[in-house]
Design an enzyme around this catalytic site. Structure first.
Site, PDB file in Angstrom:
ATOM      1  N   GLU A 161       4.758  -4.338  12.065  1.00  0.00           N
ATOM      2  CA  GLU A 161       3.772  -3.254  11.889  1.00  0.00           C
ATOM      3  C   GLU A 161       2.577  -3.896  11.203  1.00  0.00           C
ATOM      4  OE1 GLU A 161       4.480  -0.494  13.225  1.00  0.00           O
ATOM      5  OE2 GLU A 161       6.640  -0.685  13.424  1.00  0.00           O
TER       6      GLU A 161
ATOM      7  N   ASN B   7       0.797  -1.240   0.000  1.00  0.00           N
ATOM      8  CA  ASN B   7       0.000   0.000   0.000  1.00  0.00           C
ATOM      9  C   ASN B   7       0.821   1.278   0.000  1.00  0.00           C
ATOM     10  OD1 ASN B   7       0.629  -0.690   2.705  1.00  0.00           O
ATOM     11  ND2 ASN B   7      -0.893   0.757   3.407  1.00  0.00           N
TER      12      ASN B   7
HETATM   13  P1  NAD Z   1       0.009  -9.109   3.587  1.00  0.00           P
HETATM   14  O1  NAD Z   1       0.248  -9.499   4.997  1.00  0.00           O
HETATM   15  O2  NAD Z   1      -0.948  -9.906   2.778  1.00  0.00           O
HETATM   16  O3  NAD Z   1       1.384  -9.152   2.760  1.00  0.00           O
HETATM   17  C1  NAD Z   1       2.525  -8.443   3.171  1.00  0.00           C
HETATM   18  C2  NAD Z   1       3.764  -9.153   2.696  1.00  0.00           C
HETATM   19  O4  NAD Z   1       3.879 -10.410   3.351  1.00  0.00           O
HETATM   20  C3  NAD Z   1       3.783  -9.450   1.199  1.00  0.00           C
HETATM   21  O5  NAD Z   1       5.093  -9.222   0.714  1.00  0.00           O
HETATM   22  C4  NAD Z   1       3.416 -10.921   1.145  1.00  0.00           C
HETATM   23  O6  NAD Z   1       3.896 -11.581   0.001  1.00  0.00           O
HETATM   24  C5  NAD Z   1       4.099 -11.446   2.403  1.00  0.00           C
HETATM   25  N1  NAD Z   1       3.539 -12.682   2.955  1.00  0.00           N
HETATM   26  C6  NAD Z   1       2.241 -13.095   2.920  1.00  0.00           C
HETATM   27  N2  NAD Z   1       2.123 -14.278   3.573  1.00  0.00           N
HETATM   28  C7  NAD Z   1       3.358 -14.617   4.031  1.00  0.00           C
HETATM   29  C8  NAD Z   1       3.886 -15.720   4.788  1.00  0.00           C
HETATM   30  N3  NAD Z   1       3.116 -16.721   5.204  1.00  0.00           N
HETATM   31  N4  NAD Z   1       5.207 -15.727   5.081  1.00  0.00           N
HETATM   32  C9  NAD Z   1       6.003 -14.694   4.680  1.00  0.00           C
HETATM   33  N5  NAD Z   1       5.570 -13.641   3.956  1.00  0.00           N
HETATM   34  C10 NAD Z   1       4.264 -13.594   3.638  1.00  0.00           C
HETATM   35  O7  NAD Z   1      -0.389  -7.566   3.620  1.00  0.00           O
HETATM   36  P2  NAD Z   1      -0.816  -6.631   2.378  1.00  0.00           P
HETATM   37  O8  NAD Z   1      -2.162  -7.047   1.899  1.00  0.00           O
HETATM   38  O9  NAD Z   1       0.324  -6.565   1.411  1.00  0.00           O
HETATM   39  O10 NAD Z   1      -0.921  -5.202   3.088  1.00  0.00           O
HETATM   40  C11 NAD Z   1      -2.065  -4.728   3.737  1.00  0.00           C
HETATM   41  C12 NAD Z   1      -1.960  -4.960   5.245  1.00  0.00           C
HETATM   42  O11 NAD Z   1      -0.781  -4.349   5.745  1.00  0.00           O
HETATM   43  C13 NAD Z   1      -3.108  -4.328   6.027  1.00  0.00           C
HETATM   44  O12 NAD Z   1      -3.516  -5.202   7.062  1.00  0.00           O
HETATM   45  C14 NAD Z   1      -2.468  -3.076   6.639  1.00  0.00           C
HETATM   46  O13 NAD Z   1      -3.076  -2.586   7.808  1.00  0.00           O
HETATM   47  C15 NAD Z   1      -1.081  -3.567   6.890  1.00  0.00           C
HETATM   48  N6  NAD Z   1      -0.161  -2.427   6.976  1.00  0.00           N
HETATM   49  C16 NAD Z   1       0.338  -2.072   8.203  1.00  0.00           C
HETATM   50  C17 NAD Z   1       1.187  -0.968   8.311  1.00  0.00           C
HETATM   51  C18 NAD Z   1       1.722  -0.521   9.646  1.00  0.00           C
HETATM   52  O14 NAD Z   1       2.651   0.278   9.661  1.00  0.00           O
HETATM   53  N7  NAD Z   1       1.190  -0.998  10.762  1.00  0.00           N
HETATM   54  C19 NAD Z   1       1.526  -0.260   7.159  1.00  0.00           C
HETATM   55  C20 NAD Z   1       1.007  -0.655   5.937  1.00  0.00           C
HETATM   56  C21 NAD Z   1       0.164  -1.751   5.844  1.00  0.00           C
END
Ligand code: NAD
Length: 340
Positions: free
Chosen positions: A108, A9
């Site tokens: 995060e 995002n």
């Molecule tokens: P996601 O958790 O689906 O994916 C994030 C990353 O993790 C991707 O690179 C993905 O390929 C990887 N991933 C997924 N499953 C995995 C696993 N089992 N093992 C290792 N890596 C894995 O998140 P998203 O859809 O890309 O992003 C949106 C989410 O991120 C929302 O929940 C949002 O709130 C959160 N977010 C949090 C912050 C913060 O600072 N707290 C900032 C931005 C986004």
């Protein structure tokens, strides 16, 4: 070596918040950007190569998460620590992977952030701030407001003002100077957001505005467009009030007292951020101290000095990023005791 696993995002911003301090502390990194947004991490690698960063210091692996590059990286025994931004559910999976070998984690995660507007707030500034916090980046911001609590004397006027702002957005491409509102990241994400739009109605919401897909010209019809959406009238137990949607939508509810709104804001498993709107600074301090989140913005939203602590409480994260907090994660404090 630090594994850096990032979401889509704000792909470059969120990755560099990790890579900068990690490298400055003398680590090497392997970055796993989101499969939705692979380009900026690759481009940074090209820049690193042209400015003479030694090979092996900044590395990128691409691929999906579960059963693929993300999981393989976080399970790899060459990884000393994992820093991750993304969904809370993914954080659980990564924490399990990190448990093997007792590796450090910095997380995060998701949020279901409250925006709180007291009756003494600067009305226009509060409408503007809540609109930005709920709808910027088509609602795809972890710090975004999805629950709005407005003190009762302002409630009707506030909902009307927010409705007008939602209905004034101009959908279109970033290259169109008349447009100011884009689509969601993917059709898959749109299906998720629209399923929440349907659920809100099924749970008894009053749809103040939006709730569907905007009419678009034929050449843009394939985009993952959704309308900015406002709901009122739901109980706190409704799924759209409890769960992170990550789309351009929020539920607005009236409240009658400071104590009541603190209880409402805290009644959620997430604890990332809050935005408070009031002219009473003593109240701002009192409420900020009582709300279980990592970051509270008062009369503002998403103001960030990179030296300040960034991160979430409860299921929104582990640890803090920024300034000395990053130093703590990317270094290992040692006690060297010499007998003289
Ligand atoms: P996601 O958790 O689906 O994916 C994030 C990353 O993790 C991707 O690179 C993905 O390929 C990887 N991933 C997924 N499953 C995995 C696993 N089992 N093992 C290792 N890596 C894995 O998140 P998203 O859809 O890309 O992003 C949106 C989410 O991120 C929302 O929940 C949002 O709130 C959160 N977010 C949090 C912050 C913060 O600072 N707290 C900032 C931005 C986004």
């Amino acid at each position: 070596m630090i594994a850096v696993v990032c979401p889509w995002n704000a792909p470059f911003l969120l990755m560099t918040w990790k890579v900068g301090p990690a490298l400055a502390c003398g680590n090497t990194v392997v970055v796993k950007p989101s499969e939705e947004t692979p380009l900026s991490a690759t481009l940074l690698g090209e820049v690193m190569n042209t400015v003479g960063v030694p090979p092996g210091v900044y590395n990128v692996v691409h691929g999906f998460g579960p059963g693929a590059a993300g999981e393989f990286l976080t399970r790899h025994d060459g990884v000393d620590a994992i820093t991750f931004t993304g969904e809370t559910r993914t954080g659980t999976a990564i924490m399990k992977a990190a448990a093997v070998g007792i590796r450090d984690v910095s997380f995060e995660l998701g949020g279901k952030n409250a925006g709180i507007v007291f009756a003494d707030a600067d009305f226009d500034a509060a409408v503007d701030g809540i609109f930005r916090s709920a709808f910027m980046n088509t609602g795809q911001v972890c710090l975004g407001t999805e629950r709005v609590y407005v003190e009762r004397p302002l409630f009707d006027r506030f909902v009307q003002a927010l409705k007008l702002r939602c209905e004034a957005v101009k959908f279109g491409r970033p290259s169109d100077p008349g447009a100011n509102y884009g689509p969601l990241i993917s059709q898959e994400h749109r299906r998720k957001v629209l399923s929440y739009y349907e659920r809100a109605v099924a749970e008894g919401a009053t749809v103040v505005t939006g709730g569907g897909v905007p009419p678009m010209p034929a050449e843009l019809a394939d985009g993952a467009w959704v309308q900015p959406t406002l709901w009122t009238g739901l109980p706190e137990t409704a799924s759209v009030v409890r769960e992170e949607i990550f789309g351009p939508c929020c539920h607005v509810r009236p409240f009658d007292s400071e104590d009541e709104v603190v209880v409402l804001a805290n009644a959620n498993r997430y604890g990332l951020s809050t935005t408070l709107w009031t002219r009473d600074l003593a109240r701002a301090h009192r409420v900020a101290a009582a709300i279980e989140v990592g970051i509270t913005w008062v009369n503002s939203w998403f103001l960030r000095d990179l030296r300040t602590a960034f991160g979430g409480s409860k299921q929104s994260g582990i640890g803090r990023e920024g300034g000395v907090h990053s130093l703590e994660f990317y270094t290992d404090l040692r006690n060297v005791c010499i007998k003289l």
